[in-house]
Scaffold this motif. Structure first.
Motif, mmCIF file in Angstrom:
data_model
loop_
_atom_site.group_PDB
_atom_site.id
_atom_site.type_symbol
_atom_site.label_atom_id
_atom_site.label_comp_id
_atom_site.label_asym_id
_atom_site.label_seq_id
_atom_site.Cartn_x
_atom_site.Cartn_y
_atom_site.Cartn_z
ATOM 1 N N HIS A 1 -4.948 47.651 28.685
ATOM 2 C CA HIS A 1 -4.007 47.766 29.807
ATOM 3 C C HIS A 1 -3.998 49.225 30.252
ATOM 4 O O HIS A 1 -3.840 50.128 29.425
ATOM 5 C CB HIS A 1 -2.593 47.376 29.371
ATOM 6 N N ASP B 1 0.132 43.470 21.979
ATOM 7 C CA ASP B 1 0.676 43.969 23.250
ATOM 8 C C ASP B 1 1.774 45.006 23.008
ATOM 9 O O ASP B 1 2.897 44.910 23.523
ATOM 10 C CB ASP B 1 1.170 42.803 24.115
ATOM 11 N N GLU C 1 6.224 43.256 28.590
ATOM 12 C CA GLU C 1 5.090 42.666 29.342
ATOM 13 C C GLU C 1 5.566 41.414 30.078
ATOM 14 O O GLU C 1 4.978 40.336 29.967
ATOM 15 C CB GLU C 1 3.932 42.320 28.390
ATOM 16 N N ASP D 1 -8.551 43.562 25.450
ATOM 17 C CA ASP D 1 -7.324 43.408 26.238
ATOM 18 C C ASP D 1 -6.686 44.765 26.557
ATOM 19 O O ASP D 1 -5.519 45.007 26.264
ATOM 20 C CB ASP D 1 -6.338 42.496 25.485
ATOM 21 N N ASN E 1 -2.873 39.773 19.258
ATOM 22 C CA ASN E 1 -2.361 40.101 20.595
ATOM 23 C C ASN E 1 -0.995 40.787 20.480
ATOM 24 O O ASN E 1 0.022 40.239 20.905
ATOM 25 C CB ASN E 1 -2.275 38.818 21.423
HETATM 26 CA CA CA Z 1 -2.239 40.670 25.628
#
Ligand code: CA
Ligand code: CA
Length: 300
Positions: A185, A158, A192, A183, A156
């Motif tokens: 976006h 991100d 985030e 996941d 993860n």
């Molecule tokens: Ca995430």
């Protein structure tokens, strides 16, 4: 030309582990399409649905994909050729979660139309559509890491620079690498901060490749403009320190410069950046613009 593999969004895992059998297989050089659910496993279609979300099945990632011939000690290259996202994304605030937990006490759910290259935040704000992949990783060498946690295997991350045209270099810890991703976006700010981007299902087209016998301590992201080392740790200070150390190592292996010169170069031309501050480990990246390295012709 290699083949083309498609993995449907019904083939998901909630953790990264050597024990998950691959659901598809590709050769280095192949193009693979991952259909992905959103981070709530597409469970939130209306505002009330958040109450009924099964938290055991959040952060799904599609896969795993076996990349044939990859072995521990190799590096997997995942080039992101295309990201298609649905025409509506979702954001939430959750009490007690995220970097604004001290201020945001109410649970909220917002749906945002996505059209004409933008997320329609409201009738006055359009956020440019910049699709990115939040979760991307290989199986760790030992144990099982939930898809909601980042690490040296990816996970993860991100990291908003993992978008179309980027290449993600991931350590291979187990035979076949066992790549998963998900996941998506439609847009996300660095940090985030309330724990979500504009969460959206979609399809990611990647080309996978291998560099044999070259190990990485944590992921590297290459874009048209820059190299980035990406690292995760309990706190941001440590994540920054790791990303910086990994960039020093990356440059030492590729430039005929001493440690002091590399330190000076990073201090005048490199950039410490924050990926996210809300996951179980925090993620930072150290960036060096490619144009600073043109005189040396650095490649992976
Ligand atoms: Ca995430
Ligand atoms: Ca997310």
């Amino acid at each position: 030309m290699g083949g083309r593999v498609v993995i449907p969004d019904t083939q998901v895992v909630y953790s990264m582990s050597a024990t998950h059998p691959p659901v598809a297989s590709a050769e280095p050089g192949d193009t693979v399409v991952f259909s992905t659910q959103d981070c709530f496993s597409n469970q939130v279609r209306a505002e009330d649905d958040l109450e009924r979300v099964s938290w055991e099945t959040v952060n799904p990632a599609t896969g795993p994909l076996e990349v044939r011939g990859s072995r521990p000690g190799d590096t997997l290259i995942v080039e992101i050729l295309d990201i298609e996202v649905a025409d509506r994304g979702l954001m939430v605030t959750l009490p007690g979660m995220g970097a604004l937990a001290h201020l945001l006490k109410r649970q909220t759910v917002r749906f945002f139309p996505i059209r004409e290259g933008a997320v329609i935040f409201n009738d006055r704000v359009r956020v440019p559509l910049e699709p990115m992949v939040g979760v991307i990783g290989t199986a760790p060498g030992e144990g099982e890491v939930p898809c909601g946690t980042p690490g040296s295997h990816g996970g993860n991350l991100d990291t908003r620079t993992i978008g179309v045209g980027s290449r993600v270099y991931l350590p291979v810890y187990v035979p076949g690498a066992l790549l998963v991703l998900g996941d998506l976006h439609a847009a996300m700010g660095d940090g985030e901060v309330v724990i979500c981007g504009v969460e959206v299902p979609g399809r990611v087209t990647v080309k996978v490749d291998l560099v044999r016998g070259r190990t990485l301590p944590s992921p590297v992201v290459e874009t048209a403009e820059a190299w980035m080392t990406v690292a995760s740790a309990e706190d941001l200070d440590r994540a920054v320190a790791l990303a910086l150390d990994h960039m020093v190592t990356f440059l030492r292996e590729r430039l005929p410069l001493g440690l002091e010169e590399i330190g000076l170069l990073l201090s005048c031309a490199g950039h410490t950046q924050v990926s996210q501050v809300v996951d179980p480990l925090k993620t930072a990246r150290m960036l060096i613009p490619k144009r600073m390295l043109d005189g040396y012709g650095v490649s992976f």
